[in-house]
Design a protein around this motif. Structure first.
Motif, short mmCIF file in Angstrom:
data_model
loop_
_atom_site.label_atom_id
_atom_site.label_comp_id
_atom_site.label_asym_id
_atom_site.label_seq_id
_atom_site.Cartn_x
_atom_site.Cartn_y
_atom_site.Cartn_z
N PRO A 26 24.60 143.49 42.08
CA PRO A 26 23.93 142.16 42.05
C PRO A 26 22.42 142.28 41.90
CG PRO A 26 25.59 142.23 43.78
CD PRO A 26 25.43 143.63 43.28
N PHE A 27 21.81 143.23 42.58
CA PHE A 27 20.37 143.41 42.48
C PHE A 27 19.99 143.93 41.09
CE2 PHE A 27 21.59 144.07 46.92
CZ PHE A 27 20.80 143.11 47.55
N LEU A 28 20.78 144.86 40.56
CA LEU A 28 20.51 145.41 39.24
C LEU A 28 20.64 144.33 38.16
CD1 LEU A 28 22.45 148.76 39.64
CD2 LEU A 28 19.98 148.53 39.42
N GLY A 29 21.63 143.46 38.33
CA GLY A 29 21.78 142.35 37.38
C GLY A 29 20.55 141.46 37.38
N ALA A 30 20.03 141.17 38.58
CA ALA A 30 18.82 140.35 38.67
C ALA A 30 17.63 141.08 38.05
CB ALA A 30 18.54 140.02 40.14
N GLY A 31 17.56 142.39 38.23
CA GLY A 31 16.47 143.16 37.63
C GLY A 31 16.52 143.13 36.12
N LEU A 32 17.73 143.22 35.55
CA LEU A 32 17.87 143.18 34.10
C LEU A 32 17.49 141.80 33.56
CD1 LEU A 32 18.73 144.43 31.42
CD2 LEU A 32 21.10 143.82 31.96
N VAL A 33 17.93 140.76 34.25
CA VAL A 33 17.58 139.39 33.83
C VAL A 33 16.08 139.21 33.82
CG1 VAL A 33 17.70 136.97 34.50
CG2 VAL A 33 19.76 138.38 34.54
N ARG A 34 15.40 139.76 34.82
CA ARG A 34 13.94 139.65 34.88
C ARG A 34 13.30 140.33 33.67
NH1 ARG A 34 9.51 142.63 36.36
NH2 ARG A 34 7.79 141.43 37.30
N LEU A 35 13.85 141.47 33.23
CA LEU A 35 13.31 142.16 32.07
C LEU A 35 13.49 141.36 30.79
CD1 LEU A 35 14.30 145.94 32.41
CD2 LEU A 35 12.01 144.94 32.55
N LEU A 36 14.53 140.56 30.73
CA LEU A 36 14.86 139.84 29.50
C LEU A 36 14.11 138.51 29.38
CD1 LEU A 36 18.73 140.43 29.45
CD2 LEU A 36 16.98 141.67 28.17
N ARG A 37 13.49 138.07 30.45
CA ARG A 37 12.79 136.78 30.40
C ARG A 37 11.54 136.86 29.54
NH1 ARG A 37 13.05 136.07 36.40
NH2 ARG A 37 10.79 136.38 36.26
N SER A 38 11.15 135.72 28.98
CA SER A 38 9.98 135.68 28.10
C SER A 38 8.69 135.98 28.84
CB SER A 38 9.88 134.30 27.44
OG SER A 38 9.79 133.27 28.42
N ASP A 39 8.67 135.78 30.17
CA ASP A 39 7.46 136.05 30.94
C ASP A 39 7.41 137.48 31.48
OD1 ASP A 39 9.50 135.80 32.73
OD2 ASP A 39 8.43 134.50 34.14
N PRO B 276 5.21 142.99 28.32
CA PRO B 276 5.59 144.15 27.48
C PRO B 276 6.93 144.77 27.88
CG PRO B 276 3.30 144.31 28.18
CD PRO B 276 3.90 143.20 28.97
N ALA B 277 7.31 144.59 29.15
CA ALA B 277 8.55 145.21 29.62
C ALA B 277 9.79 144.58 29.00
CB ALA B 277 8.64 145.11 31.14
N ARG B 278 9.62 143.39 28.42
CA ARG B 278 10.77 142.69 27.85
C ARG B 278 11.47 143.52 26.79
NH1 ARG B 278 10.50 137.31 24.14
NH2 ARG B 278 12.65 136.59 24.42
N ALA B 279 10.69 144.26 26.00
CA ALA B 279 11.28 145.06 24.93
C ALA B 279 12.24 146.11 25.48
CB ALA B 279 10.17 145.74 24.13
N PHE B 280 11.96 146.63 26.67
CA PHE B 280 12.82 147.67 27.24
C PHE B 280 14.17 147.09 27.67
CE2 PHE B 280 8.56 149.28 27.56
CZ PHE B 280 8.69 150.62 27.25
N GLY B 281 14.17 145.85 28.15
CA GLY B 281 15.43 145.21 28.52
C GLY B 281 16.32 145.01 27.32
N TYR B 282 15.74 144.54 26.21
CA TYR B 282 16.54 144.33 25.00
C TYR B 282 16.93 145.65 24.35
CZ TYR B 282 16.07 139.28 25.11
OH TYR B 282 16.17 137.95 25.47
N ALA B 283 16.10 146.66 24.49
CA ALA B 283 16.45 147.98 23.96
C ALA B 283 17.66 148.54 24.72
CB ALA B 283 15.26 148.92 24.08
N TYR B 284 17.70 148.30 26.02
CA TYR B 284 18.85 148.76 26.82
C TYR B 284 20.14 148.09 26.34
CZ TYR B 284 21.95 149.20 30.87
OH TYR B 284 23.02 149.44 31.69
N LEU B 285 20.08 146.78 26.10
CA LEU B 285 21.27 146.07 25.61
C LEU B 285 21.66 146.57 24.22
CD1 LEU B 285 20.55 142.39 26.73
CD2 LEU B 285 21.97 144.11 27.86
#
Length: 483
Positions: free
Chosen positions: A245-258, A261-270
């Motif tokens: 559950p915590f990891l899921g929340a962490g991934l969602v945070r990476l994918l948000r527009s705000d 620069p870290a957003r790119a890493f979340g989408y790269a993981y997917l």
């Protein structure tokens, strides 16, 4: 103001735990292979670049054959990864507690404990991927393009260990080009870093080209239609099912527009998960980008703890990490007695645990088969093994004949000379396609690790043969296999 870096304490504690349990079982089959391969220095091998074999062989020699010394490399690599996870959490704006949480979540995870316990290419692949990620993140968040040069240098070393990191970082760069910021990728430092990365990959690529690209055959044998089934479940257990559950929340945070620069890493993981599913790869190939998710998770968890019922929430997080540490340590480290690995189910959950047991017994079975030969033939005998681990175990044993195999790197080394005497076959079934290349074969023993442990060598048959049918050089191409 003094910087708070709690991740160093977590890394030190993990390092002590890994070293304390490093020698309780024995050598893993791949570690034996690394040492044997490293004794044949080359720019590459059929199944991997040179870093892990050369490092393992060097530490084996320096440490006088000590398993603890060889595994010191993996323990230090994993401890370094823990430090980098905490540092990335800091670069993402996390507090000291967020850094502590992120580092601790990675340290108690299955990926950290298993790869930290054993020497494997995955161990160094994760470390180098996280290191490159941290450098890129620093360049993005602090506007310091020189870190892109550092990222390229580290990527070059990572490619000297395993080529998967090249695909991972390519996905990250693609995501940055699409989502931004793009500017750090368009600097001369980034270009110079890319050149260093190419230099790191070039020796292996040239070796593969000169030898007919055997890596493609290895990859084809590993990939399978059934692999996709385990890709997503593997992501859930690489850290811990109790922290999902915590990891899921962490991934969602990476994918948000705000997320910046870290957003790119979340989408790269997917994107990496999609690529693994499409190519039939294995789920742990995504482990290199998972630490960024864990770093983000540390921040999300830190913020969650500041809300109501703080004691209860703190207790929940602490319990989840404590249970994760205990269960992952039991499963991934050499804690459970070897005699209980089979009945406890640990060997089923983590097959690599069982692959560390039984090599002395295997060597003794071979030794007995040789001693049962006529005295005048014992000195001329050679061993031909069904896989690289068996061959390496014989090669690294005492008072054993020369060992050969057609498996992976062993296939690239010269076969026995035609002047050799009897052949001890290990791991082949009488009458199979390999055994039919030899004459006068009789069963000479069967491997028993003494624990009833169902690993790859348990029950393996040894055959005593008069010799090959024809010349070794003539039959050698028929004995080669890659997987």
């Amino acid at each position: 103001m003094r910087r708070i870096r709690p991740e160093w304490s977590v890394a030190a504690a993990l390092l002590v735990l890994l070293l304390a349990t490093s020698s309780q079982y024995g050598w893993h089959r791949d570690e034996l292979y690394f040492v044997a391969a490293g004794r044949h220095p080359a720019w590459g091998y059929p199944d991997q670049p040179s870093l892990a074999p050369l490092l393992s062989a060097g530490l084996y020699r320096v440490g006088g054959g000590s398993l603890v010394v060889v595994r010191l490399a993996s323990a230090l690599a994993t401890a370094t990864t823990v430090v980098l996870v905490g540092a990335i959490a800091g670069l993402l704006g996390g507090t000291g507690r967020a850094r502590l949480l992120a580092a601790s979540m990675w340290a108690v995870g299955a990926a950290a404990l298993i790869t930290g316990h054993l020497v494997s290419t995955a161990t160094f692949d994760v470390m180098f991927t996280v290191a490159v990620t941290a450098c890129i993140m620093k360049a993005l968040t602090e506007g310091r393009p020189n870190w892109m040069l550092s990222a390229g240098v580290l990527l070059g070393f990572g490619l000297f260990n395993k080529m998967v990191i090249g695909v991972v970082i390519a996905l990250v760069c693609t995501a940055l080009l699409v989502l931004g910021p793009r500017r750090p990728l368009l600097t001369w430092q980034a270009l110079a870093g890319a050149l260093f990365a190419v230099l790191g990959a070039l020796p292996y690529l040239l070796w593969q080209s000169a030898h007919g690209w055997p890596q493609a055959k290895v990859a084809a044998s590993i990939a399978g239609d059934e692999n996709w089934i385990g890709v997503i479940p593997t992501q859930l257990v690489l850290v811990s099912i109790f922290l999902v559950p915590f990891l899921g929340a962490g991934l969602v945070r990476l994918l948000r527009s705000d997320a910046g620069p870290a957003r790119a890493f979340g989408y790269a993981y997917l994107a990496l998960l999609v690529l693994i599913l499409a190519t039939g790869g294995k789920g742990y190939y995504a482990a290199g980008l998972l630490p960024v998710v864990v770093a983000s998770t540390g921040i999300v968890t830190d913020m969650w703890l500041t809300h109501g019922r703080r004691r209860l929430r703190t207790a929940l997080v602490g319990t989840a990490m404590g249970v994760s540490l205990v269960l992952n340590a039991i499963n991934g480290l050499a804690i459970t007695p070897a005699a209980q690995l089979q009945h406890s189910g640990i060997n089923t959950l983590n097959h690599e645990a069982g692959e560390q047991v039984g090599w002395p017994e295997f060597q003794e079975t071979v030794r007995t088969a040789v001693r049962n030969l006529p005295p005048d033939q014992q000195g001329q005998a050679v061993v031909f093994a069904s896989n690289y681990a068996e061959a390496a175990a014989v090669q690294l044993g005492h008072d054993l004949p020369s060992a050969y195999s057609g498996h992976n790197a062993y296939a690239s080394w010269p076969p026995p000379s035609s002047a050799t005497g009897p052949v001890i076959l290990t791991g082949f079934t009488p009458g199979d396609t390999v055994s039919r290349h030899f004459t006068g074969c009789q069963v000479a023993g069967r491997v028993d690790n003494g624990y009833g442990l169902d690993n790859d060598e348990q029950g393996a048959i040894l055959q005593r043969c008069s010799g090959p049918i024809g010349d070794w050089t003539a039959i050698w191409p028929s004995l080669i296999h890659y997987d």
